[in-house]
Design an enzyme around this catalytic site. Sequence first.
Site, PDB file in Angstrom:
ATOM      1  CG  ASP A  65      -1.950  -1.035   1.248  1.00  0.00           C
ATOM      2  OD1 ASP A  65      -2.935  -0.856   0.526  1.00  0.00           O
ATOM      3  OD2 ASP A  65      -1.802  -2.037   1.977  1.00  0.00           O
ATOM      4  CE  LYS A 171      -5.984   1.287  -1.237  1.00  0.00           C
ATOM      5  NZ  LYS A 171      -4.835   0.815  -0.454  1.00  0.00           N
ATOM      6  CG  HIS A 172     -11.217   0.223   0.143  1.00  0.00           C
ATOM      7  ND1 HIS A 172     -10.829   1.544   0.223  1.00  0.00           N
ATOM      8  CD2 HIS A 172     -10.231  -0.497   0.745  1.00  0.00           C
ATOM      9  CE1 HIS A 172      -9.666   1.629   0.875  1.00  0.00           C
ATOM     10  NE2 HIS A 172      -9.289   0.406   1.206  1.00  0.00           N
ATOM     11  CG  HIS A 184      -7.934  -0.938  10.028  1.00  0.00           C
ATOM     12  ND1 HIS A 184      -8.236   0.047   9.122  1.00  0.00           N
ATOM     13  CD2 HIS A 184      -6.863  -1.601   9.534  1.00  0.00           C
ATOM     14  CE1 HIS A 184      -7.361  -0.013   8.110  1.00  0.00           C
ATOM     15  NE2 HIS A 184      -6.530  -1.003   8.350  1.00  0.00           N
ATOM     16  CG  ASP A 254      -9.542  -4.127   3.144  1.00  0.00           C
ATOM     17  OD1 ASP A 254      -8.320  -4.320   3.302  1.00  0.00           O
ATOM     18  OD2 ASP A 254     -10.082  -3.042   3.384  1.00  0.00           O
TER      19      ASP A 254
END
Length: 339
Positions: A65, A171-172, A184, A254
């Site tokens: 990333d 993404k996403h 997260h 993801d």
Amino acid sequence: MSTRAFIMGASGLSLTTEEREFLRAERPWGFILFKRNVDNPLQVARLVQEFREAVGDSDAPVLIDQEGGRVQRLGPPHWPVYPAGATFGALYDRDQAAGLKAARLSAQLIAADLADLGITVDCLPLADVPVPGADAVIGDRAYGTDPHKVAVIARAVAEGLEQGGVLPVLKHIPGHGRATADTHHRLPVVDTLKDELEAGDFTAFRLLSDLPMAMTAHVVFSAIDATQPATTSATIIEQVIRGSIGFQGLLMSDDVSMNALSGSIAQRTRAIVAAGCDMVLHCNGRLDEMRQVAGETPELSGAELDRAEQALAARKPPQPFDREAAWAELDALIGAASA
């Protein structure tokens, strides 16, 4: 030789004996790097080589990333800080051609950094379209709040990466911009009507549906599937991602270890595969979790294998360019935007 349909990380700056044995036995399709894996250019290049030697494939994909702004795994003192996505959006609003040129140049420079290390895939560009009240996890990573503007800047970023010999990951998909939580930590639920999603969030991805790879969003869209996030929703993958958006490339999840998903790592992996993702992404470097992922992912075959092969075949040789001149031009463009 066959490979399994997952991408794994490593715990540190070099592979442990256990990680090396795991790689040889399970042969994941790809490898992803994080800050914990980065010290200096020589070390990163060695780690990339270690992975490829362990899986017995000198061309096995290595991902990272490296967006710029808040999200970049390579940074000072060995690598420069790149502008956040919103910087290109602000420049685009003043001068469309300049905004697109800056986005393309920045991506091409990022790609040159990655190619030096043997990294062949960047998890970029974003096509997420933020709205007021959304969680800041996307924030200035986005190129703007208009889906058409987001798409054209994302296209320029993808082109810059491709010119540098690096494959982009969109993404996403089908959109993280409305999420009111950081995936997260917990699962966000978006209650927006389907017609509004189709006209806004999904439009940006539709305009980029020809890109070779995409990463899903751990976001529930209650108007389409009230219980499952996009990553584990066969309905969203079939009807929206493969359907109305029209994305036919390699679809990866993801990170399977994010707290937005529920159940054990094995249960999450099974759900991701059953929903129609081609590839399971595992990022935290915990070998006990990676064993669960490997135990629940099939060997690549059929349509999934075809999409994986087509994605890798899309990578082009890097085009020669003058890095110093490109940096000077990028700095001038960004400087003009902030003047």
